[in-house]
Scaffold this active site. Structure first.
Site, short mmCIF file in Angstrom:
data_model
loop_
_atom_site.label_atom_id
_atom_site.label_comp_id
_atom_site.label_asym_id
_atom_site.label_seq_id
_atom_site.Cartn_x
_atom_site.Cartn_y
_atom_site.Cartn_z
N HIS A 1 4.50 7.23 5.79
CA HIS A 1 3.64 6.36 6.62
C HIS A 1 3.06 7.16 7.79
O HIS A 1 1.92 6.92 8.20
CB HIS A 1 4.45 5.20 7.18
CG HIS A 1 4.77 4.12 6.19
ND1 HIS A 1 3.84 3.22 5.74
CD2 HIS A 1 5.93 3.79 5.57
CE1 HIS A 1 4.42 2.37 4.90
NE2 HIS A 1 5.68 2.71 4.76
N ASP B 1 3.15 -0.32 2.53
CA ASP B 1 4.08 -1.41 2.22
C ASP B 1 3.19 -2.59 1.89
O ASP B 1 2.31 -2.95 2.69
CB ASP B 1 4.95 -1.74 3.44
CG ASP B 1 5.89 -0.62 3.83
OD1 ASP B 1 6.14 0.28 3.01
OD2 ASP B 1 6.38 -0.64 4.98
N GLU C 1 13.25 0.05 -1.91
CA GLU C 1 12.34 -0.97 -1.36
C GLU C 1 11.27 -1.30 -2.40
O GLU C 1 10.47 -0.41 -2.76
CB GLU C 1 11.68 -0.45 -0.07
CG GLU C 1 12.68 -0.15 1.03
CD GLU C 1 12.07 0.51 2.27
OE1 GLU C 1 10.91 0.98 2.20
OE2 GLU C 1 12.76 0.56 3.29
N HIS D 1 7.40 -0.50 -1.07
CA HIS D 1 6.96 0.79 -0.50
C HIS D 1 6.50 1.75 -1.59
O HIS D 1 7.24 2.02 -2.56
CB HIS D 1 8.13 1.40 0.28
CG HIS D 1 7.83 2.77 0.84
ND1 HIS D 1 7.55 2.99 2.18
CD2 HIS D 1 7.77 3.99 0.24
CE1 HIS D 1 7.34 4.29 2.36
NE2 HIS D 1 7.47 4.92 1.20
C1 LIG Z 1 10.84 0.53 7.30
C2 LIG Z 1 10.26 0.35 5.93
N1 LIG Z 1 9.19 -0.58 5.98
C3 LIG Z 1 9.77 1.67 5.38
O1 LIG Z 1 8.61 1.93 5.34
N2 LIG Z 1 10.74 2.51 4.97
C4 LIG Z 1 10.44 3.82 4.46
C5 LIG Z 1 11.66 4.46 3.85
C6 LIG Z 1 9.89 4.74 5.55
O2 LIG Z 1 10.28 4.59 6.72
O3 LIG Z 1 9.13 5.65 5.18
ZN LIG Z 2 7.10 1.77 3.70
#
Ligand SMILES: C[C@@H](N)C(=O)N[C@H](C)C(=O)O
Ligand SMILES: [Zn+2]
Length: 175
Positions: free
Chosen positions: A89, A96, A154, A157
């Site tokens: 991100h 997400d 997740e 994601h």
């Molecule tokens: C925090 C969650 N929405 C997310 O994006 N997790 C992944 C592992 C990340 O932080 O890259």
């Molecule tokens: Zn994510």
């Protein structure tokens, strides 16, 4: 993202207090992505629309100081990438997201809320109603078809890997 596919719904949770940190971390919800990542999401959206469905973005590019805030709350690399290494991100290469039914505007049932950090959110978790498993598969198959990679913990994601995108701390303007 909105310039490329304005019909994609934005519901960026970290721009509200409705998130696991319980704090608004973005001044406003904007979905920034690397151009090829945005183009791939737009292709997924076009395929969804043909089925009467659409995408809802829950998070896109995330500045690294915000990653730090998430990590401070949940310092577990299964669920939040360590800011010392950086998340996809933070590179504008992860999204997400979930799916909405265009006839009702409602989200498809994915079995857990966004940012539910536990086994029930893992894509491998099978003890869920058939419909939920089908909804997750629909999202996952559509994303993988356009080159995205999932993670094991997740269902929401996905990232476009392969290029060495730089980390960023950029904050955006709200107007
Ligand atoms: C925090 C969650 N929405 C997310 O994006 N997790 C992944 C592992 C990340 O932080 O890259
Ligand atoms: Zn994510």
């Amino acid at each position: 993202m909105s310039r490329l596919a304005p019909e994609i719904v934005l519901d960026l949770k970290y721009a509200t207090a409705d998130n696991f940190v319980k704090e608004q971390m973005y001044d406003c919800g904007r979905c920034f992505l690397r151009p090829e990542v945005a183009a791939a999401v737009a292709r997924v959206q076009r395929k969804m629309v043909q089925k009467g469905l659409g995408l809802k973005m829950l998070d896109c590019y995330r500045p690294r100081p915000i990653q730090q805030k998430l990590w401070d709350k949940v310092p577990d690399p299964r669920y939040v990438a360590d800011p010392a290494e950086g998340s996809m991100h933070n590179r504008g290469a992860a999204v997400d997201l979930t799916i909405v039914d265009l006839s009702t505007g409602r989200e498809l049932d994915m079995g857990t809320p966004y940012d539910f950090f536990g086994p029930e959110a893992h894509p491998s978790y099978q003890d869920l109603p058939e419909k939920v498993l089908a909804n997750r598969k629909l999202l996952r198959d559509a994303m993988l078809e356009e080159g995205f990679q999932p993670i094991t913990t997740e269902w929401w994601h996905f990232s476009l890997t392969g290029k060495n995108y730089a980390l960023s701390d950029m904050l955006w303007k709200c107007y």
